[in-house]
Design a protein around this motif. Structure first.
Motif, PDB file in Angstrom:
ATOM      1  N   ARG A 111       0.435  -8.604   1.868  1.00 20.47           N
ATOM      2  CA  ARG A 111       1.325  -8.311   0.745  1.00 20.47           C
ATOM      3  C   ARG A 111       2.402  -7.321   1.175  1.00 20.47           C
ATOM      4  O   ARG A 111       2.131  -6.366   1.917  1.00 20.47           O
ATOM      5  N   LEU A 112       3.607  -7.568   0.691  1.00 20.33           N
ATOM      6  CA  LEU A 112       4.737  -6.713   1.047  1.00 20.33           C
ATOM      7  C   LEU A 112       4.457  -5.254   0.709  1.00 20.33           C
ATOM      8  O   LEU A 112       4.812  -4.345   1.471  1.00 20.33           O
ATOM      9  N   GLY A 113       3.808  -5.014  -0.422  1.00 17.56           N
ATOM     10  CA  GLY A 113       3.551  -3.651  -0.871  1.00 17.56           C
ATOM     11  C   GLY A 113       2.664  -2.845   0.051  1.00 17.56           C
ATOM     12  O   GLY A 113       2.708  -1.610   0.030  1.00 17.56           O
ATOM     13  N   THR A 114       1.839  -3.506   0.882  1.00 21.86           N
ATOM     14  CA  THR A 114       1.013  -2.765   1.833  1.00 21.86           C
ATOM     15  C   THR A 114       1.855  -2.196   2.970  1.00 21.86           C
ATOM     16  O   THR A 114       1.418  -1.273   3.656  1.00 21.86           O
ATOM     17  N   LEU A 115       3.039  -2.754   3.184  1.00 24.48           N
ATOM     18  CA  LEU A 115       3.938  -2.295   4.246  1.00 24.48           C
ATOM     19  C   LEU A 115       5.032  -1.386   3.701  1.00 24.48           C
ATOM     20  O   LEU A 115       5.449  -0.445   4.381  1.00 24.48           O
ATOM     21  N   ALA A 116       5.486  -1.672   2.490  1.00 30.02           N
ATOM     22  CA  ALA A 116       6.563  -0.894   1.861  1.00 30.02           C
ATOM     23  C   ALA A 116       6.158  -0.628   0.411  1.00 30.02           C
ATOM     24  O   ALA A 116       6.519  -1.402  -0.487  1.00 30.02           O
ATOM     25  N   PRO A 117       5.409   0.430   0.157  1.00 26.64           N
ATOM     26  CA  PRO A 117       4.895   0.690  -1.189  1.00 26.64           C
ATOM     27  C   PRO A 117       5.969   0.764  -2.265  1.00 26.64           C
ATOM     28  O   PRO A 117       5.720   0.391  -3.425  1.00 26.64           O
ATOM     29  N   ASP A 118       7.163   1.226  -1.913  1.00 23.99           N
ATOM     30  CA  ASP A 118       8.233   1.311  -2.920  1.00 23.99           C
ATOM     31  C   ASP A 118       8.712  -0.061  -3.374  1.00 23.99           C
ATOM     32  O   ASP A 118       9.375  -0.182  -4.408  1.00 23.99           O
ATOM     33  N   LEU A 119       8.356  -1.098  -2.631  1.00 25.89           N
ATOM     34  CA  LEU A 119       8.758  -2.457  -2.964  1.00 25.89           C
ATOM     35  C   LEU A 119       7.574  -3.305  -3.419  1.00 25.89           C
ATOM     36  O   LEU A 119       7.704  -4.523  -3.572  1.00 25.89           O
ATOM     37  N   GLY A 120       6.437  -2.666  -3.639  1.00 25.89           N
ATOM     38  CA  GLY A 120       5.215  -3.410  -3.914  1.00 25.89           C
ATOM     39  C   GLY A 120       4.676  -3.302  -5.310  1.00 25.89           C
ATOM     40  O   GLY A 120       3.570  -3.766  -5.596  1.00 25.89           O
ATOM     41  N   SER A 121       5.437  -2.714  -6.232  1.00 26.82           N
ATOM     42  CA  SER A 121       4.985  -2.630  -7.616  1.00 26.82           C
ATOM     43  C   SER A 121       6.199  -2.648  -8.527  1.00 26.82           C
ATOM     44  O   SER A 121       7.324  -2.386  -8.094  1.00 26.82           O
ATOM     45  N   GLY A 122       5.960  -2.971  -9.800  1.00 28.63           N
ATOM     46  CA  GLY A 122       7.073  -3.016 -10.731  1.00 28.63           C
ATOM     47  C   GLY A 122       6.625  -3.400 -12.116  1.00 28.63           C
ATOM     48  O   GLY A 122       5.430  -3.426 -12.425  1.00 28.63           O
ATOM     49  N   LYS A 123       7.597  -3.727 -12.948  1.00 26.62           N
ATOM     50  CA  LYS A 123       7.318  -4.106 -14.329  1.00 26.62           C
ATOM     51  C   LYS A 123       6.392  -5.318 -14.378  1.00 26.62           C
ATOM     52  O   LYS A 123       5.460  -5.383 -15.178  1.00 26.62           O
TER      53      LYS A 123
END
Length: 382
Positions: A111-123
């Motif tokens: 998952r992208l969020g495991t590499l870039a947490p700022d891009l791995g969560s949202g609304k």
């Protein structure tokens, strides 16, 4: 085509085109040269663009022909002409993903969020489910572009930032759940480059050089130009025919676009793709070429059929299944700063081709993709 008609066309071409340049080894295949030259001649006369360059590689031999004018000096493009390749950059990003998956740095389903947490969560909770393979197959549910204010004329890409990416993901729903549809997205591939850079702890341009352009000796392929390369840069033109300035895409737009290259470099790259049974880089090639997402039951499918009907998605490559005499083809198109380009290869037939024109013209871009696919078919019939 009747011989008499063919001779007329070639005669007309001699009046309007600079002498073609062949970038081929000694005793190159005469059929390859003949086919590339004639295809380029007809295409140039048909599209009426300022300049066109076309090339192909088959069984290790290459041919490159240029027509018209690459620059205001009136010189025709050739194998060393530098050009913007736009979204063909995405296929390079897919290859970097394949290389990092092959060596264990990442996994395709990571998952992208495991590499870039700022891009791995949202609304939308689905943001946390976006995998690298979803991005690379254009199925992440992310829009084509991140919404942004227009940038200054000398730097129109300035508002496209990592912060803008994170802000959109934090405030908006995905367009569909990851993996369920296909929608062409520049935004997504820039996210992929960020994720790969974070995984390897290396700036993305260095990562690309380490895994792709460096080993293949692609010295004219990169995101910035030296003075010599600038002197060989093909001038792009807008829809109105006016020359467009060459504007670098900056540090963020590196996964989706921004690369410069030459026909010789691109055909060298294609030869790597065609060497499908070689032991070196075998895992990377297998991962890069595999069809991961078949069109069946995908909703939506948008922005993928302009250069040929998409039957499946590889890592950025659009997969066209065999049809009638046409073999299996993997292809990618690109457009940036007044240049349209298209590259395609038939991995089981040992042939690849590339073409670029230096004016924005959608009809011409559609035609050149059709012509290249037909040329591949004629050189590698089923």
């Amino acid at each position: 085509m009747l011989p008499r008609v063919r001779n007329v066309i070639l005669g007309l071409a001699a009046c309007v085109c600079a002498a073609p340049v062949i970038g081929a080894p000694a005793q190159a295949d005469p059929l390859l040269e003949e086919t590339v030259e004639f295809t380029g001649t007809v295409l140039f006369l048909q599209t009426k663009v300022p300049g066109l360059v076309i090339g192909a590689v088959r069984n290790g031999e290459t041919a490159v022909y240029g027509f018209g004018e690459a620059t205001d000096s009136g010189e025709a493009p050739d194998g060393d002409t530098v050009m913007r390749i736009g979204s063909i950059t995405k296929a390079f990003t897919g290859q970097v993903l394949a290389a990092l998956a092959a060596d264990g740095t990442v996994s395709l389903t990571q998952r992208l969020g495991t590499l870039a947490p700022d891009l791995g969560s949202g609304k939308d909770p689905n943001v946390a489910k976006i995998r690298l393979i979803d991005i690379a197959t254009q199925s992440a549910g992310i829009p084509r572009e991140v919404p942004h204010e227009p940038g200054p004329k000398d730097n129109p890409f300035k508002p496209i930032t990592r912060e803008a990416f994170a802000g959109w993901l934090a405030e908006n729903d995905l367009l569909y759940p990851p993996g369920t549809g296909v929608l062409y997205s520049n935004f997504a591939f820039d996210l992929l480059a960020i994720g790969l850079s974070e995984a390897a702890k290396t700036p993305y341009p260095e990562l690309l050089k380490e895994h792709v352009t460096g080993p293949l000796g692609m010295t004219d392929t990169g995101f910035t130009l030296n003075d010599d390369q600038k002197s060989r840069l093909m001038q792009g033109h807008g829809f109105d025919g006016k020359a467009l300035p060459d504007v670098p895409t900056g540090e963020v737009i590196v996964g989706s676009g921004g690369l410069y290259s030459t026909p010789k470099d691109l055909l060298r790259w294609m030869q790597w793709h065609l060497d499908r049974l070689a032991e070196k880089d075998a895992e990377t090639r297998m991962l890069d070429h595999a069809a991961y997402l078949v069109r069946d039951n995908l909703n939506p499918v948008q922005g993928m059929d302009e250069s040929g009907h998409m039957d499946a998605m590889s890592l950025a490559w659009v997969v066209m299944m065999p049809e009638n005499d046409r073999p299996l083809i993997l292809q990618k198109a690109g457009g940036l700063q007044g240049t349209f380009s298209y590259i395609a290869f038939a991995p089981t037939r040992g042939i690849a081709a590339f073409v670029a024109i230096n004016q924005f013209d959608f009809a011409a871009a559609t035609t050149m993709a059709e012509v290249v696919n037909e040329m591949i078919t004629s050189l590698a019939p089923r």
